[in-house]
Every structure is written in structure tokens, then in C-alpha cells.
Design an enzyme around this catalytic site. Sequence first.
Site, PDB file in Angstrom:
ATOM      1  N   GLU B  46       0.806  -1.231   0.000  1.00  0.00           N
ATOM      2  CA  GLU B  46       0.000   0.000   0.000  1.00  0.00           C
ATOM      3  C   GLU B  46       0.838   1.280   0.000  1.00  0.00           C
ATOM      4  O   GLU B  46       0.312   2.360  -0.206  1.00  0.00           O
ATOM      5  CB  GLU B  46      -1.010  -0.005   1.156  1.00  0.00           C
ATOM      6  CG  GLU B  46      -0.434   0.004   2.554  1.00  0.00           C
ATOM      7  CD  GLU B  46      -0.381  -1.381   3.157  1.00  0.00           C
ATOM      8  OE1 GLU B  46      -0.259  -2.368   2.386  1.00  0.00           O
ATOM      9  OE2 GLU B  46      -0.449  -1.503   4.395  1.00  0.00           O
ATOM     10  N   ASN B  47       2.147   1.159   0.211  1.00  0.00           N
ATOM     11  CA  ASN B  47       2.990   2.348   0.085  1.00  0.00           C
ATOM     12  C   ASN B  47       3.356   2.642  -1.362  1.00  0.00           C
ATOM     13  O   ASN B  47       4.167   3.531  -1.626  1.00  0.00           O
ATOM     14  CB  ASN B  47       4.245   2.223   0.961  1.00  0.00           C
ATOM     15  CG  ASN B  47       5.049   0.982   0.660  1.00  0.00           C
ATOM     16  OD1 ASN B  47       4.489  -0.080   0.398  1.00  0.00           O
ATOM     17  ND2 ASN B  47       6.344   1.093   0.693  1.00  0.00           N
TER      18      ASN B  47
END
Lengths: 231, 218
Positions: B46-47
Site C-alpha cells: 500500500e505504500n
Amino acid sequence: MINKTVSNADEAVKDITSNTVLMLGGFGLCGIPENCIKALLKKPLTGLTCISNNAGVDDFGIGLMLKQRMVKKMISSYVGENAEFERQLLSGELEVELIPQGTLAERTRAGGAGIPAFFTPAGVGTEVAEGKEMREFDGKLYILERWLKADFSLVKAWKGDTAGNLIFKGTARNFNPMMAAAGTVTIAEVEELVPAGELDPNQIHTPGIYVQRIFQGTAYEKRIEKRTVKS
Amino acid sequence: MLDKIHIAQRIAREIKNGQYINLGIGIPTLVANYIPDDLEVVLQSENGLLGIGPFPPEEEVDADLINAGKQTISMVKGSVLFNSAESFGMIRGGHVHLTILGAMEVSENGDIANWKIPGKMVKGMGGAMDLVASEAHIIVAMQHCSKDGKSKLLKQCTLPITGIKCVNKIVTDLAVLKVLPQGGFKLLERAPGVSVEEIQSKTEGRLVVEGDVPEMVF
């Protein structure tokens, strides 16, 4: 082309004063504005509100600003890696607002894009929703979340040009592009600064319109929090 | 009883060809090691990455390439990088098909609590609330009971909630369970050597047992 170049970090942050709202790019220690943070540490600042996904570690990043008691409030999604942060939080010296990570990213995006509020499913039924307007769309509940903006946004890119156009590398992009757009004054530090015209316009991630000042940083440490290698 | 490796191995069997998958920290990260070679799937971080590869060799470690657990990683061929707003857009927008994450408690209607223990240091929810609020299939990996022996499969969560009515399946050290749309944990499989009675006694929420419940085979 408008030249956004300033000579160094000290000049870039010279008009940042106490009690202002800052956005700082980065995920963990990846893609943080190291040079700007170092320059801020030389100034007698207090009462800052810092919007950043994380709060650094004890001896690096925003952790150093906390140690010098520069920060009044942190707005973040995850703050687990910092003992000084915990001490200040428990003693009441530091105010913390925790926001779901996707909501933090979207609120920042909204701030830069002129969208005052939006509805998101993240946090429905949790304490994040308390006191916020809810609305049902197509049978599902959503929370109204407001935009986030900053007086100054401090972002870090890999390459930039004198017009303020930015290219990021790897997962160091993270929150930097949205924060660049959400700052009244956006300061970009880059590993390599080139004259306008040398970057391929097809490859630019953040257009220079969002960047007011740019400089080439020095002595990047790029610390790694969890060094994992193939066994 | 399953150890962490076997929980990860069992969850890997839930993965289908062509899926985009987000793996949480802890046991879910281990699942990546057991995805069958004949499946083509893409792991999302998700980064800002689609296409997580294995941990890099020492000489290829790059501080600018980490996963959401802040570990250094590599990229597979065909990877793509993007910003955090885009990343959570693809999560909330239902483009990521499967999310596997840990939990402290799950309730029989599919509520999950995994971010905060009152009285303890609050670290934050990170991306968990966005992930469980998405349309993705949500699988929880956790121990059936807490260290002090209390069931983690409850009628109602006692800890602060991360998301409501979102968990689809749970793989614990004792069993595989499905959260029924009308509420209740349907027992699908038992860990080797674990009886239905033991699972019943360690499940505080409503357990639904229909017919013979097969034992997992490894």
C-alpha cells in the site's frame, strides 16, 4: 521557464516560523525530506503541526524535531517506531490525530485539488467516524472527510529541474506528490537538480506548478528501518 | 494445531489465479512464500507498488524500495510504482481482490478489531481501516485464542473496531472458518488432531457445524 531554484535547505526554509502547519513527505524513513528537516532543527521553532504518515524514529526524521520539542501536534496514520513520541504523548506534551492511511492520502490529494470534502468507507463503525457526517450511497454508509492543506509542504524527489518538475524513485514517491500540491509554499529537495528541459516531460510525476522552491540536497543518509535480504 | 508456517500454507490455498493481493504484516507476509508456482498473482504494497518480489540480495538492497512493513524488497518483472492516493484508490475501489491480515478479535458478524488496545500505546491504524472497508475478499490469519486463553472469535468485539461486517474467512491454529452472511462462524476444516469439541469450547461466538468437518491435510 520560471526558475524555482534556491541555493540550499537553509534558504529554502528561512521563512518557516513557529505555529505553522507543515506537511512532510515519506513513508517510514523512505522518501523523507532529510535536508529540510536538518535545516529546521537549526531554527528555534515551536508549536508546529506536522502532517506526515509517520513520525520518524528516535534519532532520525521527524523524531529529531520531536526531541527538540518543536512539534505541538502530529497528524499521522502510524506512529509506532518512536520512544520519544510515546513519552511526549503519554505526558500530554504532544497532541496526536490518527487518520486511516488512505484517508490521509486522499484528504491531502483533495487539499491540493480544490475538493473541500469527500465520502469514504474507511472507518465506518469505528471511532474515526465519531462526530462526522455520514451518508448512505447505494445501500452502503460513508464518512464525510475534509481536505488537508499546509502552510509549507516539504517533499523529497529523486530528480528535479529548475522549473520544479519532479521525478520520484521506487516507493519513495508515497505521499510526496499529493503533499506537493497541498502546500501553500512547497519546498522540494532532490538528489539531482538539472536545468529545465533536461527531464523527459513524459516521465515527470509532479508538475512544477506545485513547487515554489527547489534545491539539490546533500549527504543523503537514506536510512533503512528494516534491512531484509534474501537468506 | 497449526504453527504460523502452516497457517500461512493453508491460507495460500485460498489464492486464485489472476488475483491482485494485499498481504498484511506478520503471518500474512509469510503467505507469499507458499503461493503455488502455477498461479499468476500480483502482490500489492500500500505504500505504492504492484509486484512485490522477494527480499533482495545484499548488494541490491535499495533504501528507496520497501514494503508497507518497511522491509527492503525487490520488484518482479512488470511491476509498477505509484503514489499513496492512487494506492488506496485501487484498494477502496475494489481493484485489489484479496486482503489477508492479522487480527486481535473477530466477531460472528464479521467485525474486526486489530489496531488499538485501550491502556496501551496507540500506534495507529495505518492502512488497515481502508483495506477492510474495501470490497475485497478479507481473510484473517490469527491464533484462535489470546495468550491468556480467551477466545478471539467472539459474539461482539470488545476492543476498538477496525471495520464492520467485512471479514469473510478466518484461518487459525485450530480451524478454517467462514463468516456467514446472516452471522456465525461456519466450521469448514479442523487442524490435524483438533476435535470439533475443542474448537467449540474455544469459540465464544456462534459456531455452525454441519455434517463431518474434514481435517486439513498438509
